[in-house]
Scaffold this motif. Structure first.
Motif, PDB file in Angstrom:
ATOM      1  N   TRP A 190      40.441   5.611  22.753  1.00 13.55           N
ATOM      2  CA  TRP A 190      39.426   5.724  21.735  1.00 13.55           C
ATOM      3  C   TRP A 190      38.107   6.078  22.354  1.00 13.55           C
ATOM      4  N   LEU A 221      29.837   4.035  14.271  1.00 13.10           N
ATOM      5  CA  LEU A 221      31.147   4.567  13.908  1.00 13.10           C
ATOM      6  C   LEU A 221      31.766   3.738  12.794  1.00 13.10           C
ATOM      7  N   ALA A 222      31.645   2.403  12.904  1.00 16.15           N
ATOM      8  CA  ALA A 222      32.189   1.536  11.875  1.00 16.15           C
ATOM      9  C   ALA A 222      31.466   1.749  10.547  1.00 16.15           C
ATOM     10  N   ALA A 266      32.731   4.925   9.059  1.00 17.20           N
ATOM     11  CA  ALA A 266      34.067   4.737   8.498  1.00 17.20           C
ATOM     12  C   ALA A 266      34.010   3.991   7.184  1.00 17.20           C
ATOM     13  N   PHE A 303      37.100  -2.533  16.158  1.00 19.66           N
ATOM     14  CA  PHE A 303      37.627  -1.178  16.335  1.00 19.66           C
ATOM     15  C   PHE A 303      38.996  -1.286  16.973  1.00 19.66           C
ATOM     16  N   GLU A 348      39.149   5.961   7.420  1.00 17.39           N
ATOM     17  CA  GLU A 348      38.507   5.539   8.653  1.00 17.39           C
ATOM     18  C   GLU A 348      38.905   6.483   9.772  1.00 17.39           C
ATOM     19  N   SER A 375      39.621   2.439  13.209  1.00 16.95           N
ATOM     20  CA  SER A 375      38.383   1.686  13.010  1.00 16.95           C
ATOM     21  C   SER A 375      38.672   0.219  12.748  1.00 16.95           C
ATOM     22  N   THR A 376      38.474  -0.239  11.535  1.00 20.31           N
ATOM     23  CA  THR A 376      38.572  -1.666  11.239  1.00 20.31           C
ATOM     24  C   THR A 376      39.949  -2.099  10.757  1.00 20.31           C
TER      25      THR A 376
END
Length: 332
Positions: A2, A15-16, A19, A56, A294, A313-314
């Motif tokens: 990643w 980034l989160a 997303a 992440f 995401e 992502s999450t």
């Protein structure tokens, strides 16, 4: 593996956020570019979210009838079962005593070894370690000729038992290649066999995902970008590489870069990249794309090979496939 953000040296948090915003606009779906995709993913197949609420997610591995996965910025190794029940396996899994919050210092790639243990890359501690049945961690690879590794990312065993892994600078959080802690002059793809570590590829900028064709004769490596590129190499005797070609140069048509990849038993490459996961023929033709709300970082085939898990992502997502994927060499 990643990439910690959309631009160099940015943090995971943006980034989160990106997303999360995208989630309000995009539902998981499959885009069919070529009719050949129907033989790989049934037209009625759907993508389901199995679990969510992480920092992440990365490094998925089906092991012991559940999915192990890394939470890179959360610094935790977790697992999730078929029903979506999540368990914390190892805290502080990146190996730093006092990890800085929000940095890419946690665990990442995972691979089962022949003795039933699991190998894990630690971005913070900049090494590859072995996880025993009791979840105790033992260092395996820490340096190359006395110089510390950058931050090992993704790893895979070849048919001959050699371990290959990528070593980009993502875990060097004070500027990556500019970080004063960087000791190697390159970001390599390494081969480890018989106690000997060899840098096999040294001319990629940000080597990331890695995998072999079913016959073991082709090595695929992503160079993150963004948007990034996947290169294919012919594999010869004792891991000698030749004939590099571009499998795909990703278009810049979405968030993310060329990251993790896996290969199915027909030789197609399933690769994360800008705008989702592309299914690519061995000749480089895009057959379709899995689009998520995401940024998809990595993926793994599970069970009998017909279940695809995606770390994005999450969240962790799941898709049933008609084609079976290539499982890790020492999968159990």
């Amino acid at each position: 593996m990643w990439r910690p953000s959309l631009i160099a040296c940015a943090l995971v948090a943006p980034l989160a956020v990106h997303a999360a915003a995208a989630a309000q606009q995009t539902a998981p779906h499959i885009e069919r570019v070529d009719p050949a995709l129907d033989a790989l993913i049934a037209p009625e197949a759907t993508v389901e979210r199995v679990a969510t609420g992480f920092s992440f997610t990365e490094g998925p591995l089906w092991h012991g009838n559940r999915l192990w996965f890394s939470d890179v910025s959360g610094d935790v190794l977790r697992s999730v079962d078929d029903a979506g029940r999540v368990e914390e396996l190892i805290a502080n899994a990146g190996g730093l005593a006092n990890p800085p919050a929000g940095k890419s210092i946690g665990p990442n790639g995972l691979a089962p070894d022949r003795d039933g243990t699991v190998l894990m890359t630690q971005m913070g501690a900049r090494r590859i370690v072995r996880i025993g049945a009791d979840r105790r961690i033992t260092p395996l690879i820490t340096d190359y000729r006395g110089k510390r590794l950058n931050s090992p990312n993704d790893l895979v065993f070849a048919a001959d038992g050699a371990l290959w892994f990528t070593d980009p600078p993502f875990g060097l959080y004070n500027g990556m290649d500019r970080d004063p802690a960087k000791q190697l002059p390159y970001n390599a793809v390494f081969r480890y066999v018989g106690g000997t570590l060899t840098p096999v590829i040294t001319d990629l900028k940000l080597p990331n995902g890695i995998g072999f064709s079913p016959d073991g004769e082709t090595l695929y490596v992503t160079d993150y970008g963004p948007p990034g590129t996947i290169y294919a190499y012919k594999v010869g005797r004792n891991g000698a590489l030749s004939g590099r070609r571009v499998l795909i140069a990703f278009p810049a048509d979405g968030a993310g870069g060329a990251d993790g990849l896996k290969i199915d038993r027909r030789g197609n490459v399933w690769a994360t990249g800008p705008g989702g996961i592309r299914v690519i023929s061995p000749e480089g033709k895009v057959l379709g794309r899995i689009v998520l709300p995401e940024v998809a970082a990595n993926l793994a085939f599970a069970g009998d090979g017909h279940t695809l898990y995606i770390t994005a992502s999450t969240s962790v997502y799941r898709l049933q496939t008609k084609v079976a994927g290539v499982l890790p060499r020492y999968a159990r």
